[in-house]
Write a protein that holds these residues in place. Structure first.
Motif, short mmCIF file in Angstrom:
data_model
loop_
_atom_site.label_atom_id
_atom_site.label_comp_id
_atom_site.label_asym_id
_atom_site.label_seq_id
_atom_site.Cartn_x
_atom_site.Cartn_y
_atom_site.Cartn_z
N ASN A 123 69.11 86.50 22.78
CA ASN A 123 69.76 85.61 21.81
C ASN A 123 70.36 86.37 20.63
OD1 ASN A 123 69.28 83.13 23.08
ND2 ASN A 123 67.18 83.15 22.40
N ILE A 183 70.87 79.55 22.51
CA ILE A 183 69.51 79.76 22.01
C ILE A 183 68.62 78.58 22.39
CG2 ILE A 183 68.14 79.86 19.89
CD1 ILE A 183 70.40 81.55 18.69
N THR A 186 67.66 78.76 25.99
CA THR A 186 66.66 79.80 26.20
C THR A 186 65.28 79.32 25.78
OG1 THR A 186 68.32 81.52 25.80
CG2 THR A 186 66.01 82.16 25.61
#
Length: 200
Positions: A123, A183, A186
């Motif tokens: 990220n 992000i 993830t």
């Protein structure tokens, strides 16, 4: 030394990312507006983007990243209020403020990216990309300022400047939104509240 990171829940991060992508689309459409309405419209976009960052930073407000995000959001809100509250005619008088905004946000994003580069997920690359994109956009506006001023003195605020200004704002929103979406996904994939934590 690695600093402790904390970010918002993935669904809030995802919502903020998608909202910023919508703001990017709205910014791309700015050249279709009347010139006299542009400062107010840009101000509203900036206020919306800034408040979304303030909301995003709230759950992590006691962490270092949360404070950085809060600072970035507050900076954006101040710039938006400046656009709306000032007696501006057109966008050019506010160009220097936007340039400073891009450069400050770039420094914040690059700093966070390098602080989080040792994390087990990628990220930090999105944060680095956002920082370098904002840096490039700020330098682009800075480099084009003398030529834009000459054109505006001769012809008034030309559509090309409005288009360039709108595009830079839209690209910044789009990169920030895309990074937040990545992000969030993830976080969801790894079932972690904090995608920046170093693996033990």
């Amino acid at each position: 030394m690695h600093r402790p990171f904390h970010v918002s829940p993935w669904h809030l991060t995802l919502a903020c990312g998608l909202f910023k992508l919508l703001l990017a689309a709205a910014a791309f459409a700015l050249p279709l507006s009347q010139v006299d309405d542009l400062p107010r419209l840009v101000g509203l976009l900036l206020l919306a983007g800034g408040f979304s960052e303030l909301l995003l930073s709230w759950t992590g407000r006691h962490s270092w990243v949360g404070r950085i995000t809060f600072g970035s959001g507050a900076l954006t809100v101040v710039l938006g209020a400046l656009f709306i509250g000032g007696p501006w005619k057109g966008l050019y008088p506010l160009g220097p403020f936007v340039t400073v905004w891009f450069l400050l946000r770039a420094l914040l994003s690059i700093d966070v990216a390098f602080q989080s580069r040792l994390t087990p997920m990628a990220n930090w690359i999105w944060l680095l990309l956002r920082g370098f994109v904002d840096l490039a956009l700020g330098l682009l506006l800075l480099a084009g300022a003398p030529l834009a001023m000459l054109a505006i003195v001769v012809f008034g605020e030309v559509r090309e400047f409005v288009t360039l200004f709108s595009a830079t704002l839209a690209v910044s929103f789009a990169i920030a939104g895309g990074g937040l979406v990545a992000i969030a996904l993830t976080q969801r994939h790894y079932h972690r509240s904090d995608p920046f934590m170093i693996a033990s």
